[in-house]
Design an enzyme around this catalytic site. Sequence first.
Site, PDB file in Angstrom:
ATOM      1  N   GLY A  75     -26.636  -3.017  21.818  1.00  0.00           N
ATOM      2  CA  GLY A  75     -27.542  -2.987  22.963  1.00  0.00           C
ATOM      3  C   GLY A  75     -28.180  -4.338  23.219  1.00  0.00           C
ATOM      4  O   GLY A  75     -28.354  -4.743  24.368  1.00  0.00           O
ATOM      5  N   ASN A 155     -38.721   2.998  23.417  1.00  0.00           N
ATOM      6  CA  ASN A 155     -38.239   3.363  22.082  1.00  0.00           C
ATOM      7  C   ASN A 155     -39.350   3.858  21.167  1.00  0.00           C
ATOM      8  O   ASN A 155     -39.117   4.670  20.288  1.00  0.00           O
ATOM      9  CB  ASN A 155     -37.515   2.172  21.439  1.00  0.00           C
ATOM     10  CG  ASN A 155     -38.303   0.891  21.538  1.00  0.00           C
ATOM     11  OD1 ASN A 155     -38.772   0.506  22.601  1.00  0.00           O
ATOM     12  ND2 ASN A 155     -38.475   0.218  20.414  1.00  0.00           N
ATOM     13  N   GLN A 183     -32.432   4.036  24.789  1.00  0.00           N
ATOM     14  CA  GLN A 183     -32.996   5.288  24.264  1.00  0.00           C
ATOM     15  C   GLN A 183     -32.756   6.463  25.200  1.00  0.00           C
ATOM     16  O   GLN A 183     -33.033   7.610  24.833  1.00  0.00           O
ATOM     17  CB  GLN A 183     -34.502   5.128  24.018  1.00  0.00           C
ATOM     18  CG  GLN A 183     -34.863   4.104  22.965  1.00  0.00           C
ATOM     19  CD  GLN A 183     -34.430   4.500  21.559  1.00  0.00           C
ATOM     20  OE1 GLN A 183     -34.055   5.646  21.298  1.00  0.00           O
ATOM     21  NE2 GLN A 183     -34.442   3.548  20.644  1.00  0.00           N
ATOM     22  N   SER A 204     -26.472   1.467  23.614  1.00  0.00           N
ATOM     23  CA  SER A 204     -25.936   1.180  22.295  1.00  0.00           C
ATOM     24  C   SER A 204     -25.344   2.450  21.700  1.00  0.00           C
ATOM     25  O   SER A 204     -25.876   3.545  21.908  1.00  0.00           O
ATOM     26  CB  SER A 204     -27.090   0.670  21.432  1.00  0.00           C
ATOM     27  OG  SER A 204     -26.678   0.568  20.106  1.00  0.00           O
ATOM     28  N   GLY A 205     -24.262   2.312  20.940  1.00  0.00           N
ATOM     29  CA  GLY A 205     -23.589   3.489  20.402  1.00  0.00           C
ATOM     30  C   GLY A 205     -24.361   4.211  19.314  1.00  0.00           C
ATOM     31  O   GLY A 205     -24.385   5.442  19.271  1.00  0.00           O
ATOM     32  N   HIS A 206     -25.022   3.428  18.442  1.00  0.00           N
ATOM     33  CA  HIS A 206     -25.578   4.076  17.252  1.00  0.00           C
ATOM     34  C   HIS A 206     -26.815   4.913  17.525  1.00  0.00           C
ATOM     35  O   HIS A 206     -27.310   5.577  16.623  1.00  0.00           O
ATOM     36  CB  HIS A 206     -25.835   3.040  16.148  1.00  0.00           C
ATOM     37  CG  HIS A 206     -27.030   2.183  16.353  1.00  0.00           C
ATOM     38  ND1 HIS A 206     -28.168   2.325  15.605  1.00  0.00           N
ATOM     39  CD2 HIS A 206     -27.270   1.179  17.212  1.00  0.00           C
ATOM     40  CE1 HIS A 206     -29.060   1.424  16.002  1.00  0.00           C
ATOM     41  NE2 HIS A 206     -28.538   0.722  16.972  1.00  0.00           N
ATOM     42  N   THR A 242     -11.675 -10.155  20.667  1.00  0.00           N
ATOM     43  CA  THR A 242     -10.728  -9.050  20.499  1.00  0.00           C
ATOM     44  C   THR A 242     -11.483  -7.724  20.479  1.00  0.00           C
ATOM     45  O   THR A 242     -12.480  -7.581  19.772  1.00  0.00           O
ATOM     46  CB  THR A 242      -9.943  -9.234  19.188  1.00  0.00           C
ATOM     47  OG1 THR A 242      -9.264 -10.492  19.262  1.00  0.00           O
ATOM     48  CG2 THR A 242      -8.942  -8.109  18.985  1.00  0.00           C
ATOM     49  N   CYS A 330     -48.165  -3.558   9.175  1.00  0.00           N
ATOM     50  CA  CYS A 330     -47.496  -3.721   7.889  1.00  0.00           C
ATOM     51  C   CYS A 330     -46.036  -3.310   7.928  1.00  0.00           C
ATOM     52  O   CYS A 330     -45.284  -3.616   7.021  1.00  0.00           O
ATOM     53  CB  CYS A 330     -48.208  -2.905   6.819  1.00  0.00           C
ATOM     54  SG  CYS A 330     -49.688  -3.727   6.256  1.00  0.00           S
TER      55      CYS A 330
END
Lengths: 401, 287
Positions: A75, A155, A183, A204-206, A242, A330
């Site tokens: 992404g 997100n 998202q 994005s794929g994941h 490729t 944090c």
Amino acid sequence: MDEPALHYLDNNATTMPAPEVVEAMMPFFTERWGNASSMYEFGGRVHRDMEAARAKVGSLLGAGDPSEVVFTSCGSESDNHAIFGTVQALGPETTVITSKVEHPAVLQPCRALEERGHRVVFVGVHRDGTLDMDAYRGALSIPGPKLVTLMWANNETGVLFPIRECAELAKAAGAVFHTDATQAVGKVAEIDASAVPFDMLSFSGHKIHAPKGIGALYIRRGTPVRPFLLGGHQERSRRAGTENVPYIVGLGKACELAAAELRDGTLGRVAALRDRLQEGLLAIPETVVNGNRELRLPNTLNVSFPYIEGEAMLFHLGDAGICASSGSACTSGSLEPSHVLRAMDAPFTALHGSLRFSLSRYTTDADVDAVLEAMPGIVKTLRELSPFGRGEEPDDPGAAR
Amino acid sequence: MWDYSEKVLDHFHHPRNVGTIENPDGVGQVGALACGDALKLAFKLDEKKERIADVKFQTFGCASAIASSSALTEMIKGMTLDEASKVTNADIAKYLDGLPEQKMHCSVMGMEALEAAIANYRTGDTTVRELKDDPLVCTCFNVHESEIVEAVRINHLTTVEQVTNYTKAGGACGKCKGAIQAILDRELGKAPAPAAAAAPAAPVPFAELSPAKKVMAVEKVLEAEIRPALRLDGGDIELVDVQGARIQVRFLGHCAGCMAANLTKNGLVEKKLREALGDGALEVEAI
């Protein structure tokens, strides 16, 4: 000590690859590993498999032609390609319009363009995370060439921007319109290039149960955008390199599954689980939900537990096998809390104590139960440790050290 | 994910000496909700007023902040105040078998709370340090030069990034990184002490400025020294009017109606304006 069962509620970070996706990819590692650009049948067959995947992606996005889909590595690459490629095509006078709550993959390219002398407008959001449309309209009145880049869904909070209206306004103002839908794809039925006039869309794929390392950029035919990665004729010379065929095939399968999910009621089930989680957590005193509860992704819940800190909560949740994330300083890798919550003007009692739970088709009642069982005790433990929130003293007289 | 030692995780999961003490001999509090971590430390001495008989803490913060506080209480129990005052952040980190570099500021917070508590016992003062002649370097996290110098000396820091990890200074807007580098250069012997620098030409007294220049001067101080601190808490301030030595301001955002706005006005706004404009007679009125 036995490892507790895993309760994965961090699907806006990444998702489990679907078994169907993994299965579809496997032959492309073992047997059909040819180069899709080769002239012989061993490569040509692979090329056809890749084009079949492109058609599935195009279908999910409502593309007029599958060739409008360009495969990328992620992404972030899609966002960088859209932003830098368009500004390069439109020229040095280009104004960029974006929002304050974008993902860093959009914010940082925009800041880089600002450093190079471009005018960049960061439109703000209301306290509920929705876009300040008056400010957006004002930005569109800036003369000269313009690129708009706005996220479809946030997100961190899941809050949706009215992308149809934003894109229509942008087109009326002569601007090029890009949306980071990382998202939103697979979770928002309105994503349809034939009905919403966005020029480019990143995802994005994941985030939709394909593996990490594959993304796509939809580019409507005729959009002025230069290639980002040079060095080959692949992807109709829009993206050199490729083609990553196994992952492209996986992304195609994931899009096919996502398209079915938009129709079969899965998202309603996910939303019901999320709502049950939300209601249960709101029973903990002083819990606040961050972001508009209606204009929101069905899978996302961002809540704050005042007077305690996010990382400490995540460690305790981790002991119960629960995976979530936080907008606290944090956990952000910097010393500053979430830029999204700050742009929403969230009180600082809430900034450091925010948690994000994000669900998927694989989330179960047991996952929600695990959080509802663990969370009250975690909040109680950490509040007992905290010097704040007892109402005995002025909470916090500034940043006195 | 942070790579915490077993000892850090142990003290996080089973913090020792949590709570408050009735009629403590010394109390110190450092940090703030806005900064993302804070520690309140209280101790009671034995009957001879020699050794620390009991010590308790309350911490708002991440796992390593909680562990550092817990470890500190275990370390100082039974010590004399002279012994305790020699405990440094490096000792706390060592006791915990180390902390991730980016988390060293948690150990520094422990040391500062202890210093504050001991000072509280000895002087009755509740402020952490004598802040005269101690310039504020990082307005985002409210870090003074003396704190940076102390962290540099104890931990042998050599880079701005390290200073940020140990004190948080420079960790937000980053505008003070140049000032941190200058402190490092001085500490590392690469640059002369600032006292050697030429004193700036005497400025025109505030009272003698034209009304327009007064507004500009006040606005400059608000923007450079006050707004960054307020914005961290989601607040802001606007200049309404300047009449003679009377400066009218309006608090905005979270500062408007905030319980602590009056404290902020006296402790931050008025103090800063008086210092920066060199006029102790200035009055600030919030409307």
